[in-house]
Design an enzyme around this catalytic site. Structure first.
Site, short mmCIF file in Angstrom:
data_model
loop_
_atom_site.label_atom_id
_atom_site.label_comp_id
_atom_site.label_asym_id
_atom_site.label_seq_id
_atom_site.Cartn_x
_atom_site.Cartn_y
_atom_site.Cartn_z
N ARG A 1 -9.25 8.16 4.33
CA ARG A 1 -7.85 8.58 4.17
C ARG A 1 -7.70 9.82 5.04
NH1 ARG A 1 -4.11 7.50 -0.03
NH2 ARG A 1 -2.51 9.10 -0.34
N GLN B 1 -1.55 -0.50 1.21
CA GLN B 1 -0.40 -0.42 0.33
C GLN B 1 0.53 -1.62 0.55
OE1 GLN B 1 0.59 1.90 -2.19
NE2 GLN B 1 1.95 0.15 -2.51
N ASP C 1 10.29 5.09 -0.01
CA ASP C 1 9.14 6.00 -0.11
C ASP C 1 9.69 7.41 -0.14
OD1 ASP C 1 6.56 6.96 -0.21
OD2 ASP C 1 6.14 6.65 1.91
#
Length: 308
Positions: A107, A137, A226
Site C-alpha cells: 500500500r 477495491q 468516495d
C-alpha cells in the site's frame, strides 16, 4: 510473473476467473469460523508480506485474513519499521523479500514505488492502493454488485461521483475490460488520470465524462462515490465547494434505476460526499462491499500464484 498492479493488465478472462473464484470461495465458507482455513488450504506453507506506507483498516485485515483462510501466513509491517523507511532502495527491498516470502502486497504513496518493487521482485506483487489505482477495491465492488443483482457486471451501468481519484481510475479500467458502462460525474479540474482514460478509450470502453451529477446517475444500476479529500491531500475549501454538487443524497439516488445500489470504499464522511440517509439506507451495500475485499483478494492471491 503475475503481478496485480491495476485492472488494465489482466485479460477479461483473467478478471472473470478471479471473480468466479471469489464467488465460489465465499459461498463455500458459509457458517465457518472466520479464522478456519478453507477445506483445500491451497496456499498452505505460503507467506505473504504486507507493507504499508499509509494507514489501513480494510486492506490490512482483509489481506491478513485472506492468506490465513487460504492456509498461509502473513508478515505485516509499516514502511517506517523497515530499512525501506530509512532510504534503502525499493528494488533492493524487493530482491531481499523475494527470497523470504511468496508474494508481496504494498500500500504505497506513489504508484511509481509499486512499479519499481514489481520490476525488481521475483515473486508476485499486489497493489493494495496507490495514488493512481485501487484495483482490489473495485473487484470487491463488482463482486458485491454481482451477488446482489444475480448477474454478471457486463452490460450494467455504473455512475461514479466526486473526485477523479484512484477509485475512479480503477473503475475506468474495469469498465473497459469487463464491458460495463461507466459515467463519471466529476467537476472541472478533478478528472481521472488522462493516461488511464486514454487507454480505456483505445480499448473501446464505454466511459463518459460528464459534469452533472444528475446526468451521471440517470438510470444507473450502481452509484459509487468516495471521499473528496484523499489520504495525504490537504483539505481545500475550493475543492470541497467544487465537489458539493456531486454529493449523493436521496434525491440523486431517486434518479438511478429503482433497484440501484450504493457503494463506497470507506471510510466515509457523512454529510460530505454522501448523506446519512443514503449510506445507512436500504440501497447501501457498503458493509457487504467491505467484507468482499476479503473474498476478492483470496482469488487475487490464487491468480497471482497461478492457482487459477
Amino acid at each position: 510473473m503475475r503481478h496485480f498492479l491495476d485492472l488494465a493488465a489482466p485479460t477479461a478472462a483473467g478478471l472473470r476467473a478471479i471473480l468466479d473464484e471469489a464467488h465460489a470461495r465465499k459461498a463455500a465458507r458459509k457458517g465457518l469460523p472466520k479464522g478456519l482455513p478453507d477445506a483445500d488450504a491451497p496456499l498452505d506453507g505460503h507467506t505473504l508480506a504486507l507493507i504499508f506506507e499509509k494507514p489501513s483498516t480494510r486492506t490490512r485485515f482483509s489481506f491478513a485474513q485472506a492468506i490465513r483462510q487460504l492456509g498461509g501466513s502473513a508478515i505485516t509491517v509499516s514502511a517506517g519499521e523497515m530499512q525501506l523507511g530509512r532510504g534503502e532502495p525499493v528494488d533492493d527491498t524487493a530482491r531481499v523479500l523475494s527470497r523470504m516470502v511468496d508474494a508481496i502486497m504494498l500500500r504505497a504513496n506513489s504508484h511509481a514505488t509499486l512499479e519499481t518493487l514489481a520490476n525488481a521482485a521475483s515473486v508476485p506483487v499486489i497493489n493494495g492502493l496507490t495514488d493512481i489505482s485501487h484495483p482490489c477495491q473495485i473487484l470487491a465492488d463488482i463482486l458485491t454488485f454481482e451477488e446482489h443483482s444475480g448477474r454478471q457486471v457486463a452490460g450494467s451501468t455504473w455512475a461514479y461521483l466526486g473526485d477523479g481519484n484512484n477509485i475512479a481510475n480503477s473503475l475506468v479500467e474495469a469498465a473497459s475490460v469487463l464491458g460495463f458502462d461507466l459515467r463519471l460525474g466529476v467537476p472541472h479540474g478533478h478528472d481521472p488520470d488522462s493516461a488511464v482514460m486514454a487507454t480505456a478509450c483505445a480499448r473501446g470502453g464505454s466511459v463518459d465524462l460528464v459534469r452533472s451529477a444528475e446526468a451521471a446517475v440517470e438510470g444507473a444500476d450502481v452509484v459509487v462515490t468516495d471521499t473528496w479529500i484523499s489520504m495525504g491531500q490537504e483539505d481545500s475549501k475550493a475543492k470541497l465547494a467544487a465537489m458539493q454538487p456531486f454529493q449523493v443524497d436521496a434525491a440523486l439516488m431517486a434518479r438511478a434505476n429503482p433497484s440501484a445500489v450504493f457503494l463506497h470504499c470507506l471510510p466515509a464522511h457523512r454529510g460530505e460526499e454522501v448523506t446519512e440517509e443514503v449510506i445507512d439506507g436500504p440501497a447501501s451495500l457498503v458493509w457487504d462491499e467491505a467484507e468482499n475485499r476479503l473474498h476478492a483478494q483470496k482469488a487475487v492471491l490464487l491468480w497471482c500464484l497461478e492457482r487459477l
